[in-house]
Scaffold this motif. Structure first.
Motif, PDB file in Angstrom:
ATOM      1  N   ILE A 121      37.641  38.030  39.083  1.00  0.00           N
ATOM      2  CA  ILE A 121      38.943  37.596  38.759  1.00  0.00           C
ATOM      3  C   ILE A 121      39.725  39.148  40.028  1.00  0.00           C
ATOM      4  N   LEU A 122      39.562  40.293  38.727  1.00  0.00           N
ATOM      5  CA  LEU A 122      40.276  41.254  39.099  1.00  0.00           C
ATOM      6  C   LEU A 122      39.120  42.073  40.631  1.00  0.00           C
ATOM      7  N   THR A 123      38.332  41.400  41.282  1.00  0.00           N
ATOM      8  CA  THR A 123      37.068  41.791  41.675  1.00  0.00           C
ATOM      9  C   THR A 123      37.521  41.771  42.970  1.00  0.00           C
ATOM     10  N   LEU A 124      37.421  40.166  43.117  1.00  0.00           N
ATOM     11  CA  LEU A 124      37.442  39.336  43.816  1.00  0.00           C
ATOM     12  C   LEU A 124      37.857  38.849  45.546  1.00  0.00           C
ATOM     13  N   ARG A 125      39.374  40.272  45.316  1.00  0.00           N
ATOM     14  CA  ARG A 125      40.169  40.133  46.160  1.00  0.00           C
ATOM     15  C   ARG A 125      40.671  41.424  46.442  1.00  0.00           C
ATOM     16  N   ASN A 126      39.356  42.148  45.696  1.00  0.00           N
ATOM     17  CA  ASN A 126      39.868  43.469  45.689  1.00  0.00           C
ATOM     18  C   ASN A 126      39.064  44.828  47.258  1.00  0.00           C
ATOM     19  N   GLU A 127      39.435  44.276  48.590  1.00  0.00           N
ATOM     20  CA  GLU A 127      38.604  44.972  49.433  1.00  0.00           C
ATOM     21  C   GLU A 127      37.651  46.528  48.846  1.00  0.00           C
ATOM     22  N   THR A 128      39.187  46.767  48.431  1.00  0.00           N
ATOM     23  CA  THR A 128      38.701  48.149  48.244  1.00  0.00           C
ATOM     24  C   THR A 128      37.380  48.873  46.974  1.00  0.00           C
ATOM     25  N   PHE A 129      37.628  47.799  45.738  1.00  0.00           N
ATOM     26  CA  PHE A 129      36.869  47.745  44.335  1.00  0.00           C
ATOM     27  C   PHE A 129      35.584  47.412  44.987  1.00  0.00           C
ATOM     28  N   LYS A 130      35.063  46.849  46.247  1.00  0.00           N
ATOM     29  CA  LYS A 130      34.174  45.616  46.573  1.00  0.00           C
ATOM     30  C   LYS A 130      33.420  46.955  47.675  1.00  0.00           C
ATOM     31  N   ALA A 131      33.876  47.690  48.048  1.00  0.00           N
ATOM     32  CA  ALA A 131      33.626  48.120  49.794  1.00  0.00           C
ATOM     33  C   ALA A 131      33.197  49.731  48.366  1.00  0.00           C
ATOM     34  N   VAL A 132      34.050  49.894  47.307  1.00  0.00           N
ATOM     35  CA  VAL A 132      33.220  51.438  46.260  1.00  0.00           C
ATOM     36  C   VAL A 132      32.032  50.676  45.351  1.00  0.00           C
ATOM     37  N   LEU A 133      31.673  49.619  45.495  1.00  0.00           N
ATOM     38  CA  LEU A 133      31.051  48.559  44.727  1.00  0.00           C
ATOM     39  C   LEU A 133      29.579  49.107  45.857  1.00  0.00           C
ATOM     40  N   ARG A 134      29.937  48.256  46.961  1.00  0.00           N
ATOM     41  CA  ARG A 134      28.851  48.414  47.750  1.00  0.00           C
ATOM     42  C   ARG A 134      28.201  49.606  48.043  1.00  0.00           C
ATOM     43  N   GLY A 135      29.135  50.488  48.040  1.00  0.00           N
ATOM     44  CA  GLY A 135      28.559  52.116  48.535  1.00  0.00           C
ATOM     45  C   GLY A 135      27.758  52.417  46.875  1.00  0.00           C
ATOM     46  N   GLN A 136      28.232  52.576  46.282  1.00  0.00           N
ATOM     47  CA  GLN A 136      27.088  52.749  44.699  1.00  0.00           C
ATOM     48  C   GLN A 136      25.955  52.106  45.002  1.00  0.00           C
ATOM     49  N   GLN A 195      51.623  40.071  52.865  1.00  0.00           N
ATOM     50  CA  GLN A 195      50.287  39.011  52.654  1.00  0.00           C
ATOM     51  C   GLN A 195      49.868  40.350  51.987  1.00  0.00           C
ATOM     52  N   LYS A 196      49.851  41.700  52.339  1.00  0.00           N
ATOM     53  CA  LYS A 196      49.513  42.681  51.490  1.00  0.00           C
ATOM     54  C   LYS A 196      49.223  42.721  50.650  1.00  0.00           C
ATOM     55  N   ALA A 197      50.302  42.899  50.133  1.00  0.00           N
ATOM     56  CA  ALA A 197      51.095  42.995  48.504  1.00  0.00           C
ATOM     57  C   ALA A 197      50.714  41.694  48.021  1.00  0.00           C
ATOM     58  N   PHE A 198      51.196  40.445  47.818  1.00  0.00           N
ATOM     59  CA  PHE A 198      50.779  39.263  47.231  1.00  0.00           C
ATOM     60  C   PHE A 198      49.184  39.763  46.840  1.00  0.00           C
ATOM     61  N   SER A 199      48.471  40.499  47.630  1.00  0.00           N
ATOM     62  CA  SER A 199      46.822  40.141  47.538  1.00  0.00           C
ATOM     63  C   SER A 199      46.615  41.182  46.428  1.00  0.00           C
ATOM     64  N   MET A 200      47.603  41.936  46.585  1.00  0.00           N
ATOM     65  CA  MET A 200      47.377  43.293  45.191  1.00  0.00           C
ATOM     66  C   MET A 200      47.656  42.570  43.723  1.00  0.00           C
ATOM     67  N   CYS A 201      48.452  42.018  44.060  1.00  0.00           N
ATOM     68  CA  CYS A 201      49.267  41.415  42.370  1.00  0.00           C
ATOM     69  C   CYS A 201      48.369  39.624  42.390  1.00  0.00           C
ATOM     70  N   SER A 202      47.486  39.471  42.656  1.00  0.00           N
ATOM     71  CA  SER A 202      47.301  38.554  42.400  1.00  0.00           C
ATOM     72  C   SER A 202      46.644  38.065  41.683  1.00  0.00           C
ATOM     73  N   SER A 203      45.294  39.163  41.706  1.00  0.00           N
ATOM     74  CA  SER A 203      44.113  38.826  40.797  1.00  0.00           C
ATOM     75  C   SER A 203      44.753  39.397  39.169  1.00  0.00           C
ATOM     76  N   HIS A 204      46.023  40.322  39.363  1.00  0.00           N
ATOM     77  CA  HIS A 204      46.870  40.499  37.909  1.00  0.00           C
ATOM     78  C   HIS A 204      47.252  39.734  37.058  1.00  0.00           C
ATOM     79  N   LEU A 205      48.488  39.230  38.130  1.00  0.00           N
ATOM     80  CA  LEU A 205      49.201  37.486  37.790  1.00  0.00           C
ATOM     81  C   LEU A 205      48.361  36.351  37.014  1.00  0.00           C
ATOM     82  N   THR A 206      47.132  36.207  37.693  1.00  0.00           N
ATOM     83  CA  THR A 206      45.449  35.560  37.152  1.00  0.00           C
ATOM     84  C   THR A 206      46.041  35.779  36.175  1.00  0.00           C
ATOM     85  N   LEU A 207      45.655  37.258  35.525  1.00  0.00           N
ATOM     86  CA  LEU A 207      45.246  37.557  33.781  1.00  0.00           C
ATOM     87  C   LEU A 207      46.316  37.796  32.708  1.00  0.00           C
TER      88      LEU A 207
END
Length: 313
Positions: free
Chosen positions: A287-302, A233-245
């Motif tokens: 699309i790029l950030t919706l399922r990217n927990e790392t990016f969302k956490a960094v953005l919230r911190g910023q 699930q984690k691996a597919f989640s990493m790739c899903s946004s890119h596949l959508t693009l």
């Protein structure tokens, strides 16, 4: 009096068929353009300022967001101004410059998408060698080639348009200087140009699509062999946004530019071009950030850090 075989300017019809109703498009298109610009700029700034995101995946993501900004800037601002202008005129030189940057930047976007697929392939299929295979130097070389190659390859393409005889008028039935409407105005033999355009499409669009397809073929086969469901699930989640693009970008571009002997109505072409030039750049940050927990956490911190600075000041 202007030489009709080489007009000093072109008239962009844009959405003139809508008459006075085209003014109603200005507000929604302007909002989409500004949101696309802001969203992609936020991605670039967040990646730049936070060291946690200084990885190959986010390096290519930042490049892609920059390209989305630049591609929209080549066509959308003029389209917006033309919606309000009674005379939608672009100079011959301005048209050629727009043509050059639109297609150079668009081709670069597809090469960056294939770089992103290669990055995911190495990360998932060869994780132990990821640091070596996707080092900073390798990433810089991949990105540099993705930027330089289309800009060099488009030079003879633009020069060929400059030297065409435009004896069928100077009215382009589009909102920017697209390839097919330009060729329709020429009375020169454009069969060789059509073949060259198809070769260029093969080189940049279909070749990068093949790289992406093969990469994800290996990724899927590797992920399906993972023992844990959470790992899959984690691996597919990493790739899903890119596949959508990939799906949105390649489907619309292949529809417009790749197929030989293509023939669509001007209104259909303009609608699909609108999707690629304004709607897709607006959707991409989500699309790029919706399922990217790392990016969302960094953005919230910023955002929290910025909020703290504003309260102190």
């Amino acid at each position: 009096m202007a030489n009709l075989s080489h007009p000093s300017e072109f008239i962009l019809l844009g959405f003139s068929h809508l008459g006075e109703l085209q003014i109603l498009l200005y507000g929604p298109f302007l909002v989409l353009y500004l949101l696309a610009f802001i969203g992609n700029t936020v991605i670039i700034i967040t990646i730049f300022v936070d060291t946690h995101l200084h990885t190959p995946m986010y390096f290519f993501l930042g490049n892609f967001s920059l390209l989305e900004i630049l591609v929209t800037m080549t066509a959308v601002p003029r389209m917006l101004s033309d919606l309000l202008a009674p005379h939608k005129v672009i100079s011959f030189t301005g048209c050629m410059v727009q043509f050059y940057f639109y297609f150079s930047l668009g081709s670069t976007s597809f090469l960056i998408l294939s770089d992103m697929a290669l990055d995911r392939f190495v990360a998932i299929c060869h994780p132990l060698h990821y640091g070596t295979l996707m080092s900073g130097a390798v990433c810089a070389q991949l990105a540099g080639a993705a930027w330089a190659t289309p800009f060099l390859a488009m030079v003879p393409t633009v020069f060929s348009r400059v030297h065409l005889n435009y004896c069928h008028g100077n009215v382009i039935n589009h909102f920017f200087c697209d390839n097919a409407p330009l060729l329709q105005l020429s009375c020169s033999d454009t069969r060789l140009l059509g073949s060259w355009d198809f070769v260029m499409a093969l080189a940049f669009v279909l070749s990068s699509f093949l790289v992406t397809l093969v990469s994800y073929g290996y990724i899927v086969s590797t992920v399906l062999c993972l023992p844990s469901a959470s790992g899959r699930q984690k691996a597919f989640s990493m790739c899903s946004s890119h596949l959508t693009l990939v799906f949105i970008g390649y489907s619309s571009t292949i529809f417009l530019y790749v197929r030989p002997g293509k023939a669509h109505s001007a209104e259909v072409n303009k609608t699909v071009a609108l999707v690629t030039s304004i709607l897709t750049p607006f959707l991409n940050p989500f699309i790029l950030t919706l399922r990217n927990e790392t990016f969302k956490a960094v953005l919230r911190g910023q955002m929290q850090r910025l909020k703290g600075l504003l309260q102190v000041s």
